[in-house]
Motif scaffolding. Structure first.
Motif, PDB file in Angstrom:
ATOM      1  N   LEU A   1       0.830  -1.214   0.000  1.00 39.13           N
ATOM      2  CA  LEU A   1       0.000   0.000   0.000  1.00 39.13           C
ATOM      3  C   LEU A   1       0.860   1.257   0.000  1.00 39.13           C
ATOM      4  CD1 LEU A   1      -2.823  -0.954   2.533  1.00 39.13           C
ATOM      5  CD2 LEU A   1      -2.927  -0.970   0.035  1.00 39.13           C
ATOM      6  N   HIS A   2       1.940   1.214   0.776  1.00 38.55           N
ATOM      7  CA  HIS A   2       2.846   2.367   0.824  1.00 38.55           C
ATOM      8  C   HIS A   2       3.455   2.638  -0.552  1.00 38.55           C
ATOM      9  CE1 HIS A   2       6.485   4.422   2.964  1.00 38.55           C
ATOM     10  NE2 HIS A   2       5.697   5.286   2.340  1.00 38.55           N
ATOM     11  N   GLY A   3       3.849   1.576  -1.254  1.00 45.83           N
ATOM     12  CA  GLY A   3       4.423   1.758  -2.582  1.00 45.83           C
ATOM     13  C   GLY A   3       3.424   2.273  -3.594  1.00 45.83           C
ATOM     14  N   ALA A   4       2.143   1.877  -3.444  1.00 40.20           N
ATOM     15  CA  ALA A   4       1.124   2.319  -4.400  1.00 40.20           C
ATOM     16  C   ALA A   4       0.654   3.739  -4.129  1.00 40.20           C
ATOM     17  CB  ALA A   4      -0.066   1.365  -4.356  1.00 40.20           C
TER      18      ALA A   4
ATOM     19  N   ILE B   1       9.818  -4.465  -1.146  1.00 35.29           N
ATOM     20  CA  ILE B   1       8.422  -4.693  -1.520  1.00 35.29           C
ATOM     21  C   ILE B   1       7.740  -3.376  -1.856  1.00 35.29           C
ATOM     22  CG2 ILE B   1       6.203  -5.533  -0.675  1.00 35.29           C
ATOM     23  CD1 ILE B   1       7.715  -7.541   1.027  1.00 35.29           C
ATOM     24  N   GLN B   2       8.059  -2.332  -1.113  1.00 32.20           N
ATOM     25  CA  GLN B   2       7.474  -1.016  -1.372  1.00 32.20           C
ATOM     26  C   GLN B   2       7.830  -0.517  -2.764  1.00 32.20           C
ATOM     27  OE1 GLN B   2       8.886   2.023   1.311  1.00 32.20           O
ATOM     28  NE2 GLN B   2       8.364   3.655  -0.130  1.00 32.20           N
ATOM     29  N   TRP B   3       9.130  -0.604  -3.128  1.00 29.93           N
ATOM     30  CA  TRP B   3       9.541  -0.091  -4.438  1.00 29.93           C
ATOM     31  C   TRP B   3       9.007  -0.950  -5.580  1.00 29.93           C
ATOM     32  CZ3 TRP B   3      10.633   4.592  -3.896  1.00 29.93           C
ATOM     33  CH2 TRP B   3      11.420   5.069  -2.855  1.00 29.93           C
TER      34      TRP B   3
ATOM     35  N   ALA C   1       5.490   0.032  -6.038  1.00 31.39           N
ATOM     36  CA  ALA C   1       5.395   1.319  -6.737  1.00 31.39           C
ATOM     37  C   ALA C   1       5.552   1.130  -8.246  1.00 31.39           C
ATOM     38  CB  ALA C   1       6.457   2.276  -6.206  1.00 31.39           C
ATOM     39  N   PHE C   2       6.455   0.245  -8.642  1.00 29.71           N
ATOM     40  CA  PHE C   2       6.650  -0.026 -10.073  1.00 29.71           C
ATOM     41  C   PHE C   2       5.392  -0.652 -10.681  1.00 29.71           C
ATOM     42  CE2 PHE C   2       7.802  -3.343 -13.174  1.00 29.71           C
ATOM     43  CZ  PHE C   2       8.229  -2.540 -14.210  1.00 29.71           C
ATOM     44  N   LEU C   3       4.843  -1.658 -10.008  1.00 22.80           N
ATOM     45  CA  LEU C   3       3.656  -2.327 -10.545  1.00 22.80           C
ATOM     46  C   LEU C   3       2.458  -1.378 -10.585  1.00 22.80           C
ATOM     47  CD1 LEU C   3       3.977  -5.806  -8.760  1.00 22.80           C
ATOM     48  CD2 LEU C   3       4.591  -5.209 -11.109  1.00 22.80           C
TER      49      LEU C   3
ATOM     50  N   ALA D   1       3.840   8.377 -13.808  1.00 20.27           N
ATOM     51  CA  ALA D   1       3.553   7.108 -13.141  1.00 20.27           C
ATOM     52  C   ALA D   1       4.529   6.029 -13.588  1.00 20.27           C
ATOM     53  CB  ALA D   1       2.108   6.684 -13.416  1.00 20.27           C
ATOM     54  N   VAL D   2       4.737   5.912 -14.889  1.00 22.45           N
ATOM     55  CA  VAL D   2       5.648   4.884 -15.398  1.00 22.45           C
ATOM     56  C   VAL D   2       7.095   5.258 -15.118  1.00 22.45           C
ATOM     57  CG1 VAL D   2       6.354   3.596 -17.451  1.00 22.45           C
ATOM     58  CG2 VAL D   2       3.971   4.291 -17.166  1.00 22.45           C
ATOM     59  N   PHE D   3       7.427   6.537 -15.245  1.00 23.03           N
ATOM     60  CA  PHE D   3       8.801   6.973 -15.017  1.00 23.03           C
ATOM     61  C   PHE D   3       9.225   6.747 -13.560  1.00 23.03           C
ATOM     62  CE2 PHE D   3      11.616  10.475 -13.638  1.00 23.03           C
ATOM     63  CZ  PHE D   3      12.720  10.195 -14.417  1.00 23.03           C
ATOM     64  N   VAL D   4       8.379   7.190 -12.635  1.00 26.47           N
ATOM     65  CA  VAL D   4       8.697   6.997 -11.223  1.00 26.47           C
ATOM     66  C   VAL D   4       8.683   5.508 -10.858  1.00 26.47           C
ATOM     67  CG1 VAL D   4       7.908   7.478  -8.869  1.00 26.47           C
ATOM     68  CG2 VAL D   4       7.874   9.282 -10.585  1.00 26.47           C
ATOM     69  N   GLY D   5       7.776   4.743 -11.460  1.00 26.30           N
ATOM     70  CA  GLY D   5       7.749   3.303 -11.207  1.00 26.30           C
ATOM     71  C   GLY D   5       9.020   2.615 -11.656  1.00 26.30           C
ATOM     72  N   SER D   6       9.512   2.984 -12.836  1.00 27.70           N
ATOM     73  CA  SER D   6      10.755   2.389 -13.325  1.00 27.70           C
ATOM     74  C   SER D   6      11.939   2.765 -12.444  1.00 27.70           C
ATOM     75  CB  SER D   6      11.016   2.840 -14.763  1.00 27.70           C
ATOM     76  OG  SER D   6       9.938   2.465 -15.606  1.00 27.70           O
ATOM     77  N   PHE D   7      11.956   4.013 -12.017  1.00 29.42           N
ATOM     78  CA  PHE D   7      13.037   4.460 -11.135  1.00 29.42           C
ATOM     79  C   PHE D   7      12.956   3.749  -9.781  1.00 29.42           C
ATOM     80  CE2 PHE D   7      15.473   7.527  -8.623  1.00 29.42           C
ATOM     81  CZ  PHE D   7      16.538   7.754  -9.481  1.00 29.42           C
ATOM     82  N   SER D   8      11.741   3.475  -9.328  1.00 32.01           N
ATOM     83  CA  SER D   8      11.562   2.804  -8.038  1.00 32.01           C
ATOM     84  C   SER D   8      12.086   1.377  -8.078  1.00 32.01           C
ATOM     85  CB  SER D   8      10.081   2.797  -7.650  1.00 32.01           C
ATOM     86  OG  SER D   8       9.592   4.109  -7.507  1.00 32.01           O
ATOM     87  N   LEU D   9      11.953   0.726  -9.227  1.00 30.51           N
ATOM     88  CA  LEU D   9      12.437  -0.653  -9.322  1.00 30.51           C
ATOM     89  C   LEU D   9      13.937  -0.725  -9.129  1.00 30.51           C
ATOM     90  CD1 LEU D   9      11.302  -3.468  -9.808  1.00 30.51           C
ATOM     91  CD2 LEU D   9      11.812  -3.194 -12.237  1.00 30.51           C
TER      92      LEU D   9
END
Length: 513
Positions: A85-88, A255-257, A260-262, A400-408
């Motif tokens: 939930l924190h990652g989303a 798990i958080q990051w 966030a990516f997903l 959304a996609v940019f930050v998700g990719s960076f989070s991974l």
């Protein structure tokens, strides 16, 4: 009288007899775990000795949590859910942000509509101004039909309908509440995530330390002869700390990051799959840059710290024996040795700075290239498909996609800590599971209620596990004592002989004078 005797037979088995009954006990063989031998080295050999290769064997993922009880498992499950939930939360924030952008853009469209020549002239005919309509948009609602008839339908109020009903402030107030809710949720989720994971890790690490120490304490004395106690202490301190790190909040952060990516990909595919695929095409470079920066920075920092630790150990060694160093005039030599090791630390520090700079530059380049590609293709989609891609939706998908990719890429340190913990747990768990050859806690075997009598040893010999080729027995001990006694007598006779002769020489010399 009950008699008990021990002796060695031809098979090197210790045979003992009590009241005529005999039994055999095999000589305990030395264990082979952590066999370091008894090698004597000097300081130069120690510095030139290559480092030990790290253990490549690891335990299974679920085996790492073997000391978790029901409460720990419950805490970890709660931690996983909270971390997801924190990652989303950040992709959800970006979703609200995209809708907010569309509202601001519609406000700009409304202002541009009012400032057009036709509409501004029309407002003058009905005793209205652009400023008054901007402050109170609903006052234009009653004149919309007249405006449409006057301009033959070229200018209508359909494009500015949300502003005329004052929906702008209502929608922005709703989005403001969304921002506040997401912010409060992040505070609570972040606190719970760290708390539950750290609590579970502390509880498991506590049990591991107890089991490790308890099992080491019940090993036979021969095991300590073939294993370095300093290495055992290192296992108790360093390796269990590594396990603690792998069981703690770093798992929750990973798990958080990943969440966030997903979540970012889900938001992107729902609102604009074309732009999402384009951003994902460059995301491997973002992940690589982020992971490479984290890996190289950590590696160079470890080397720098090791170099400083080596120089610090030299300084501690010299200062603790400063009288001896000064007595032998070794100040200059020790200063040169300390300077050499300090130079290595300086070298690694410079390399770390260069590496961090290059990685940061590469990462910034990838980020700017991603912005360039995303905004170019996003602008193209807003022109080609205005019904599917608005400016706010384009920004929503991009971020959304940019930050998700960076989070991974940020998830790699936690995964690396877990891998290190699995490697450290292999040796620690192996020592915990080791069954001693002589188990002092065993309840099996014959236990006489009372035993009185004389114990007689006959021809008993044994070998130290660290030196299996050297037999030690009562005869050898007596021989060693006799040799030592002969050496002492010889030394005393020599001293007495020198004293007598020196005294005679002194008398002769005195008579001559």
């Amino acid at each position: 009288m009950r008699r008990k005797s021990y002796e060695l037979n031809s098979n090197n088995n210790a045979v003992y007899t009590i009241n005529g009954s005999s039994s055999k006990s095999e000589i305990v063989k030395p264990p082979d775990e952590l066999d370091t031998g008894r090698e004597t080295i000097n300081q130069d050999d120690l510095e030139a000795k290559p480092e030990k290769k790290e253990n490549t064997q690891v335990v299974g993922f679920f085996t790492l949590f073997r000391f978790a009880d029901c409460l720990d498992i419950t805490l970890m499950l709660i931690g996983c859910f909270v971390a997801m939930l924190h990652g989303a939360a950040y992709p959800a924030l970006i979703y609200v942000y995209g809708d907010s952008i569309d509202i601001f853009i519609s406000t700009g469209i409304f202002e541009k509509f009012l400032k057009s020549d036709v509409v501004s002239g029309f407002l003058g005919t009905v005793n209205l101004t652009v400023e008054s309509v901007l402050k109170q948009p609903p006052i234009l609602k009653s004149h919309c039909e007249y405006l449409s008839n006057l301009t033959d339908g070229n200018y209508t109020c359909d494009v500015i309908q949300p502003q005329l009903t004052n929906q702008l402030l209502d929608q922005m107030s709703t989005y403001t509440y969304y921002y506040i809710i997401i912010g409060c949720a992040v505070i609570v989720l972040g606190y719970l995530q760290i708390t539950v994971w750290m609590t579970s890790a502390e509880r498991q690490a506590h049990r591991i330390r107890l089991e490790f120490f308890r099992n080491v304490m019940r090993q036979e004395i021969g095991w300590f002869d073939t294993n370095d106690t300093g290495e055992v202490n290192s296992r108790l301190a360093d390796d269990i700390n590594k396990i603690h790190d792998g069981l703690g909040d770093k798992i929750g952060s990973s798990i958080q990051w990943i969440s966030a990516f997903l979540a970012g990909c889900i938001v992107g595919f729902i609102n604009g799959w074309k732009l999402t695929l384009v951003i994902l095409s460059i995301s491997p470079l973002l992940i690589l840059a982020s992971a490479l920066m984290s890996k190289l920075a950590g590696s160079m920092t470890n080397k720098e710290l090791k170099a400083y630790a080596k120089a610090g150990s030299i300084a501690e060694e010299v200062l603790s024996s400063i009288r001896t160093v000064i007595m032998f005039g070794g100040q200059k030599l020790e200063a040169e040795r300390y300077t050499t090791n300090l130079s290595d630390a300086k070298k690694y520090g410079i390399r770390k700075s260069i590496t961090n700079g290059l990685c940061m530059g590469f990462l910034s380049f990838i980020i700017m290239a991603t912005y360039s590609l995303g905004f170019w293709y996003g602008a193209k989609l807003t022109v080609d498909e205005p019904d599917n891609y608005t400016a706010g939706k384009m920004l929503m998908v991009f971020y959304a996609v940019f930050v998700g990719s960076f989070s991974l890429g940020n998830a790699s340190p936690g995964l690396q800590a877990m891998s290190t913990a699995r490697s450290a747990a292999y040796t620690v768990y192996k020592l915990i599971d080791k069954v001693p050859s002589i188990n002092i806690y065993s309840e099996t075997g014959v236990k006489p209620d009372t035993l009185t009598g004389h114990i007689e040893f006959k021809n008993v010999q044994f070998t130290y596990p660290a030196r299996p080729d050297v037999k030690v027995g009562a005869t050898q001990i007596i021989l060693y004592l006799c040799k030592l006694l002969l050496y002492i007598i010889f030394v005393l006779k020599c001293i007495n002989y020198l004293k007598v002769n020196l005294y005679k020489l002194w008398l002769v010399f005195k008579s001559i004078i």
